[in-house]
Design a protein around this motif. Structure first.
Motif, PDB file in Angstrom:
ATOM      1  N   GLN A   3       0.846  -1.202   0.000  1.00  0.00           N
ATOM      2  CA  GLN A   3       0.000   0.000   0.000  1.00  0.00           C
ATOM      3  C   GLN A   3       0.873   1.240   0.000  1.00  0.00           C
ATOM      4  O   GLN A   3       1.869   1.320   0.734  1.00  0.00           O
ATOM      5  N   SER A  25       3.515   0.579   3.057  1.00  0.00           N
ATOM      6  CA  SER A  25       3.472  -0.655   3.851  1.00  0.00           C
ATOM      7  C   SER A  25       3.438  -1.836   2.909  1.00  0.00           C
ATOM      8  O   SER A  25       3.109  -1.706   1.726  1.00  0.00           O
ATOM      9  N   GLY A  26       3.811  -3.007   3.446  1.00  0.00           N
ATOM     10  CA  GLY A  26       3.724  -4.239   2.670  1.00  0.00           C
ATOM     11  C   GLY A  26       4.958  -4.584   1.863  1.00  0.00           C
ATOM     12  O   GLY A  26       4.955  -5.565   1.118  1.00  0.00           O
ATOM     13  N   PHE A  29      10.581  -0.999   2.768  1.00  0.00           N
ATOM     14  CA  PHE A  29      10.606   0.410   2.370  1.00  0.00           C
ATOM     15  C   PHE A  29      12.016   0.924   2.167  1.00  0.00           C
ATOM     16  O   PHE A  29      12.299   1.597   1.182  1.00  0.00           O
ATOM     17  N   LYS A  75       9.580   5.778   9.691  1.00  0.00           N
ATOM     18  CA  LYS A  75       8.122   5.921   9.571  1.00  0.00           C
ATOM     19  C   LYS A  75       7.596   5.374   8.246  1.00  0.00           C
ATOM     20  O   LYS A  75       6.397   5.489   7.959  1.00  0.00           O
ATOM     21  N   ASN A  76       8.480   4.811   7.426  1.00  0.00           N
ATOM     22  CA  ASN A  76       8.075   4.298   6.103  1.00  0.00           C
ATOM     23  C   ASN A  76       7.311   5.360   5.312  1.00  0.00           C
ATOM     24  O   ASN A  76       6.282   5.078   4.684  1.00  0.00           O
ATOM     25  N   THR A  77       7.820   6.569   5.339  1.00  0.00           N
ATOM     26  CA  THR A  77       7.112   7.690   4.727  1.00  0.00           C
ATOM     27  C   THR A  77       8.068   8.552   3.913  1.00  0.00           C
ATOM     28  O   THR A  77       9.207   8.784   4.330  1.00  0.00           O
TER      29      THR A  77
END
Length: 123
Positions: A3, A25-26, A29, A75-77
């Protein structure tokens, strides 16, 4: 399940700023290149910026010195700070990911795409 969820879009006046976020996510990263693309009505999708797993950054000429991409692996962002916005920046902005810079920025064929967030620059 992979995602990519964009947020932070909206309407802003010319000269204003917005910060887009792409939460991932998933997948792993921190080993992926993340890119931002945009598509305006009636136009082809274009690359805006990307950041490699090692932190190297790339920008389209049209946004250099105005946009800044960054990533927070904890934060995978990924973020896209957009300053000095112009009406021609109006578009749906998408984030995308792949395990190589070549796929994202060279070939413009990433493996995963988000759903997009609308950015409108208007007075």
């Amino acid at each position: 399940q992979v995602q990519l969820v964009e947020s932070g879009g909206g309407e802003v006046q010319p000269g204003g700023s917005l910060r887009l976020s792409c939460a991932a996510s998933g997948f792993t990263f921190n080993t992926n290149t993340i890119g931002w693309f945009r598509q305006a009505p009636g136009k082809e999708r274009e690359g805006v910026s990307c950041i490699s797993s090692g932190g190297n950054t790339y920008y389209a000429d049209s946004v250099k010195a105005r946009f800044t991409i960054s990533r927070d692996n904890a934060k995978n962002t990924v973020y896209l700070q957009m300053n000095s916005l112009k009406p021609e920046d109006t578009a749906v902005y998408y984030c995308a990911a792949a395990n190589s810079w070549v796929k994202v920025w060279g070939l413009r064929r990433p493996d995963y795409w988000g759903q997009g967030t609308q950015v409108t620059v208007s007075s």
